[in-house]
Write a protein that holds these residues in place. Structure first.
Motif, PDB file in Angstrom:
ATOM      1  N   LEU A 277       0.774  -1.209  -0.044  1.00  0.00           N
ATOM      2  CA  LEU A 277      -0.393   0.025   0.208  1.00  0.00           C
ATOM      3  C   LEU A 277       1.008   1.496  -0.118  1.00  0.00           C
ATOM      4  CD1 LEU A 277      -2.926  -1.457   2.448  1.00  0.00           C
ATOM      5  CD2 LEU A 277      -3.290  -0.945   0.172  1.00  0.00           C
ATOM      6  N   ASP A 278       1.866   1.131   0.356  1.00  0.00           N
ATOM      7  CA  ASP A 278       2.557   2.793   0.866  1.00  0.00           C
ATOM      8  C   ASP A 278       3.930   3.271  -0.658  1.00  0.00           C
ATOM      9  OD1 ASP A 278       2.218   3.114   3.802  1.00  0.00           O
ATOM     10  OD2 ASP A 278       4.303   1.716   4.001  1.00  0.00           O
ATOM     11  N   THR A 279       3.858   1.812  -1.158  1.00  0.00           N
ATOM     12  CA  THR A 279       4.251   1.580  -2.262  1.00  0.00           C
ATOM     13  C   THR A 279       3.268   1.834  -4.014  1.00  0.00           C
ATOM     14  OG1 THR A 279       6.117  -0.309  -2.480  1.00  0.00           O
ATOM     15  CG2 THR A 279       5.639   0.291  -4.185  1.00  0.00           C
ATOM     16  N   LEU A 280       2.888   1.768  -3.773  1.00  0.00           N
ATOM     17  CA  LEU A 280       1.069   2.141  -4.553  1.00  0.00           C
ATOM     18  C   LEU A 280       0.719   3.880  -4.121  1.00  0.00           C
ATOM     19  CD1 LEU A 280      -1.972  -0.616  -4.081  1.00  0.00           C
ATOM     20  CD2 LEU A 280      -0.219   0.350  -6.254  1.00  0.00           C
ATOM     21  N   LEU A 281       0.793   3.955  -2.794  1.00  0.00           N
ATOM     22  CA  LEU A 281       0.810   5.835  -2.218  1.00  0.00           C
ATOM     23  C   LEU A 281       1.559   6.247  -3.122  1.00  0.00           C
ATOM     24  CD1 LEU A 281      -0.313   7.832  -0.808  1.00  0.00           C
ATOM     25  CD2 LEU A 281       1.027   6.931   1.263  1.00  0.00           C
ATOM     26  N   PHE A 282       3.070   6.016  -2.798  1.00  0.00           N
ATOM     27  CA  PHE A 282       4.283   6.537  -3.399  1.00  0.00           C
ATOM     28  C   PHE A 282       4.267   6.715  -4.306  1.00  0.00           C
ATOM     29  CE2 PHE A 282       8.457   7.062  -5.852  1.00  0.00           C
ATOM     30  CZ  PHE A 282       9.409   7.611  -5.165  1.00  0.00           C
ATOM     31  N   LEU A 283       3.704   6.538  -5.233  1.00  0.00           N
ATOM     32  CA  LEU A 283       3.968   6.188  -6.981  1.00  0.00           C
ATOM     33  C   LEU A 283       2.825   6.565  -6.850  1.00  0.00           C
ATOM     34  CD1 LEU A 283       4.401   2.190  -8.208  1.00  0.00           C
ATOM     35  CD2 LEU A 283       5.670   4.394  -8.026  1.00  0.00           C
ATOM     36  N   ALA A 284       1.007   6.717  -6.596  1.00  0.00           N
ATOM     37  CA  ALA A 284       0.408   8.011  -6.771  1.00  0.00           C
ATOM     38  C   ALA A 284       0.170   8.954  -7.019  1.00  0.00           C
ATOM     39  CB  ALA A 284      -0.941   7.228  -6.265  1.00  0.00           C
ATOM     40  N   VAL A 285       1.484   9.443  -6.369  1.00  0.00           N
ATOM     41  CA  VAL A 285       1.525  10.508  -5.173  1.00  0.00           C
ATOM     42  C   VAL A 285       2.954  11.339  -6.217  1.00  0.00           C
ATOM     43  CG1 VAL A 285       3.541  11.689  -3.787  1.00  0.00           C
ATOM     44  CG2 VAL A 285       1.663  10.872  -2.915  1.00  0.00           C
ATOM     45  N   GLU A 286       3.651  10.289  -7.011  1.00  0.00           N
ATOM     46  CA  GLU A 286       4.898  10.376  -7.646  1.00  0.00           C
ATOM     47  C   GLU A 286       4.303  11.188  -9.145  1.00  0.00           C
ATOM     48  OE1 GLU A 286       8.956   8.563 -10.449  1.00  0.00           O
ATOM     49  OE2 GLU A 286       6.769   7.343  -9.626  1.00  0.00           O
ATOM     50  N   LEU A 287       2.386  10.581  -9.310  1.00  0.00           N
ATOM     51  CA  LEU A 287       2.215  10.139 -11.543  1.00  0.00           C
ATOM     52  C   LEU A 287       1.773  12.014 -10.530  1.00  0.00           C
ATOM     53  CD1 LEU A 287       0.962   9.489 -13.555  1.00  0.00           C
ATOM     54  CD2 LEU A 287      -0.688   9.178 -12.565  1.00  0.00           C
ATOM     55  N   PHE A 288       0.999  12.263  -9.754  1.00  0.00           N
ATOM     56  CA  PHE A 288      -0.021  13.672  -9.404  1.00  0.00           C
ATOM     57  C   PHE A 288       1.524  14.698  -9.483  1.00  0.00           C
ATOM     58  CE2 PHE A 288      -0.395  16.730  -6.589  1.00  0.00           C
ATOM     59  CZ  PHE A 288      -2.213  16.938  -6.382  1.00  0.00           C
ATOM     60  N   HIS A 289       2.831  14.257  -9.399  1.00  0.00           N
ATOM     61  CA  HIS A 289       3.633  15.316  -9.962  1.00  0.00           C
ATOM     62  C   HIS A 289       4.563  15.343 -10.637  1.00  0.00           C
ATOM     63  CE1 HIS A 289       6.155  18.456  -7.989  1.00  0.00           C
ATOM     64  NE2 HIS A 289       6.639  18.248  -8.354  1.00  0.00           N
ATOM     65  N   GLY A 290       4.256  13.918 -11.604  1.00  0.00           N
ATOM     66  CA  GLY A 290       5.117  13.427 -12.208  1.00  0.00           C
ATOM     67  C   GLY A 290       5.884  11.976 -11.960  1.00  0.00           C
ATOM     68  N   ARG A 291       5.604  10.621 -13.070  1.00  0.00           N
ATOM     69  CA  ARG A 291       6.430   9.764 -13.193  1.00  0.00           C
ATOM     70  C   ARG A 291       7.397   9.696 -14.236  1.00  0.00           C
ATOM     71  NH1 ARG A 291       2.492   6.008 -13.079  1.00  0.00           N
ATOM     72  NH2 ARG A 291       2.008   6.685 -11.087  1.00  0.00           N
ATOM     73  N   GLY A 292       8.443   9.463 -13.138  1.00  0.00           N
ATOM     74  CA  GLY A 292       9.972   8.952 -14.021  1.00  0.00           C
ATOM     75  C   GLY A 292       9.720   7.125 -14.473  1.00  0.00           C
ATOM     76  N   PRO A 293      10.565   6.766 -15.248  1.00  0.00           N
ATOM     77  CA  PRO A 293      10.654   5.607 -14.941  1.00  0.00           C
ATOM     78  C   PRO A 293      11.524   4.984 -14.168  1.00  0.00           C
ATOM     79  CG  PRO A 293      12.611   6.925 -16.330  1.00  0.00           C
ATOM     80  CD  PRO A 293      12.252   7.334 -15.752  1.00  0.00           C
ATOM     81  N   SER A 294      11.736   4.023 -13.785  1.00  0.00           N
ATOM     82  CA  SER A 294      11.584   2.933 -12.768  1.00  0.00           C
ATOM     83  C   SER A 294      13.070   3.102 -12.486  1.00  0.00           C
ATOM     84  CB  SER A 294      11.820   1.291 -13.078  1.00  0.00           C
ATOM     85  OG  SER A 294      11.652   0.462 -12.273  1.00  0.00           O
TER      86      SER A 294
END
Length: 477
Positions: free
Chosen positions: A257-274
């Motif tokens: 759940l924490d990882t999903l939260l991080f990735l969702a927050v990252e998308l809110f601000h712009g997501r990069g590659p793995s």
């Protein structure tokens, strides 16, 4: 620089500090400045932050056109631009100053400025795009979201609001994401390790908390040295023999759940590659998802659910932490991590938009509309009915923010039923619940619309012949 035939006396805005400024303190708390870091205070004024930071084993230098004109203007890991932009009356110079500070930053630039809600603290008249004070100083007041956008547009990198009026601009996505990872999913301290046996115990603790065994490069250097002689298969066998499977399962669920939260927050601000993710997050993705793409898809669905009023409302009614009302969920700071992940995402999105204040006690999440307020009750733990000191609110639809202070109010709002803001297993919850039960029995809550302020509560206590001694309700006289 001049504007309309005048020049402000900027040097008069420099404050003689005895302690660290709020932006410098925030950067220390956020681990942007750790021992050995080089720091440049650009526009350092009288040098208060320089003196305070030197005591933290930092390599600090400063420059100011009036007070430290001979200071070294050399690149540094962290550059502080503290309350400088708002005192520059010329727009072009304001931007040049920001660009120059950005050029000198090797890792990150910390920018702070005064905000619009401080207008009533400044005596002066409107002039240009700001205020000309009676002392012939100038103040440009930013909106909280405006400051982030201004720094972002000037530096051409994604910026984060660390707190109201404080923005971080990072030189690399890796540095930005490391900061986000610490903010979204703070790491627990490692258990101390003095020998191989205690190092194995620390790895067991990590496995139970996170749901997976750490890699050597994730461990503290000394611990990695103690375990370096063990083959990976042997370490796995020893650790799994000692770990509690129930705790491991719970840790894996929590980390997912924490990882999903991080990735969702990252998308809110712009997501990069793995590959741009911090190593620990990369390893969490590998351990708990079939692929980075699958993890991102699930995070994207989570972010979309923020638009679903029904889903958000159901999450609030089902939360094990917090007080649900007809308009919002109120959750204490130490129970915020117990909210459903969609609500944690909700609160984090608001903090990224305009900054989370340093001092707050309870977060209020609206389910009618989208907005978050951080409420500061500084005496929550000691006062049976703590008084509200301030409220900072962000509207997620407009990204506008507002601040209210009750410091000078003689009839402040106060809290009742403190246990309802916490998780039920909070160690203080039983004490607070006993007080609530006693107050209900005494008839103090018979007119709830009248007891929400200091005066109303005082009148209710007098009417019922009761007095409070700490968290005990006694008969008056």
């Amino acid at each position: 620089m001049t504007q309309q035939g005048w020049r402000s006396d900027r040097q008069l805005t420099a404050i003689g500090r005895t302690g660290m400024s709020a932006p410098a303190r925030q950067a220390v708390i956020d681990l942007q400045m750790v021992p050995g870091t080089s720091v440049l205070d650009y526009g350092c004024g009288r040098g208060g932050d320089i003196r305070a930071l030197q005591g933290l084993d930092l390599n600090v230098s400063g420059w100011d056109p009036v007070y430290f004109p001979d200071g070294r203007l050399e690149p540094a890991d962290i550059v502080l631009l503290t309350y400088v932009l708002n005192v520059i009356e010329d727009r072009a110079e304001r931007q040049r100053t920001l660009k120059r500070a950005w050029e000198l930053a090797k890792t990150a630039l910390v920018v702070s400025a005064r905000l619009r809600w401080e207008r009533n603290q400044i005596k002066g008249e409107e002039h240009g795009d700001g205020i000309l004070t009676s002392r012939n100083t100038f103040q440009y007041l930013f909106a909280a979201g405006e400051l982030r956008d201004y720094v972002q547009d000037t530096t051409s990198v994604r910026c984060l609001s660390a707190a109201p009026g404080i923005v971080y601009a990072f030189k690399s996505d890796n540095a930005r994401l490391r900061y986000m990872a610490r903010r979204v999913t703070p790491s627990s301290e490692w258990l101390s390790s003095e020998d191989a046996a205690s190092a194995i115990d620390a790895v067991v603790d990590y496995l139970e908390r996170r749901g997976r065994i750490p890699r050597l490069e994730e461990m503290p250097l000394a611990m990695a040295g103690l375990l370096g002689s063990l083959r990976p298969s042997e370490l796995h066998r020893l650790v799994h023999q000692s770990a509690d499977p129930t705790k491991v399962e719970a840790g894996a669920k929590r980390t997912t759940l924490d990882t999903l939260l991080f990735l969702a927050v990252e998308l809110f601000h712009g997501r990069g590659p793995s590959s741009s993710l911090p190593l620990t997050v990369q390893l969490d993705v590998r351990a708990f998802f079939s692929s980075y793409a699958e993890a991102c898809q699930r995070a994207d669905r989570l972010l979309l659910k923020l638009r679903d009023d029904g889903y958000v409302r159901r999450a609030m009614t089902g939360s094990v932490a917090g007080k649900f009302t007809p308009t919002a969920l109120y959750v204490h700071r130490r129970a915020i991590h117990r909210m459903p992940v969609i609500l944690r995402l909700y609160e984090h999105c608001a903090s990224i938009a305009a900054g989370r204040p340093a001092d707050w006690t309870i977060a209020k999440l609206r389910h009618q509309g989208r907005g978050v307020s951080w409420l500061d009750y500084p005496d929550f733990d000691t006062d049976p009915h703590p008084r509200l000191l301030s409220s900072y609110t962000v509207d997620l639809k407009t990204l506008k923010s507002s601040f209210l202070s009750y410091a000078s109010s003689t009839n402040r709002p106060l809290l009742h039923r403190k246990h309802e803001f916490l998780a039920s297993d909070d160690p203080d919850a039983p004490k607070y619940r006993r007080l609530t039960d006693a107050e209900i029995k005494a008839g103090l809550y018979e007119q709830p619309h009248l007891i929400g302020t200091e005066d109303g509560w005082r009148e209710a206590l007098n009417r019922c012949g009761r007095v409070l001694r700490g968290h005990r309700l006694l008969h008056l006289g």
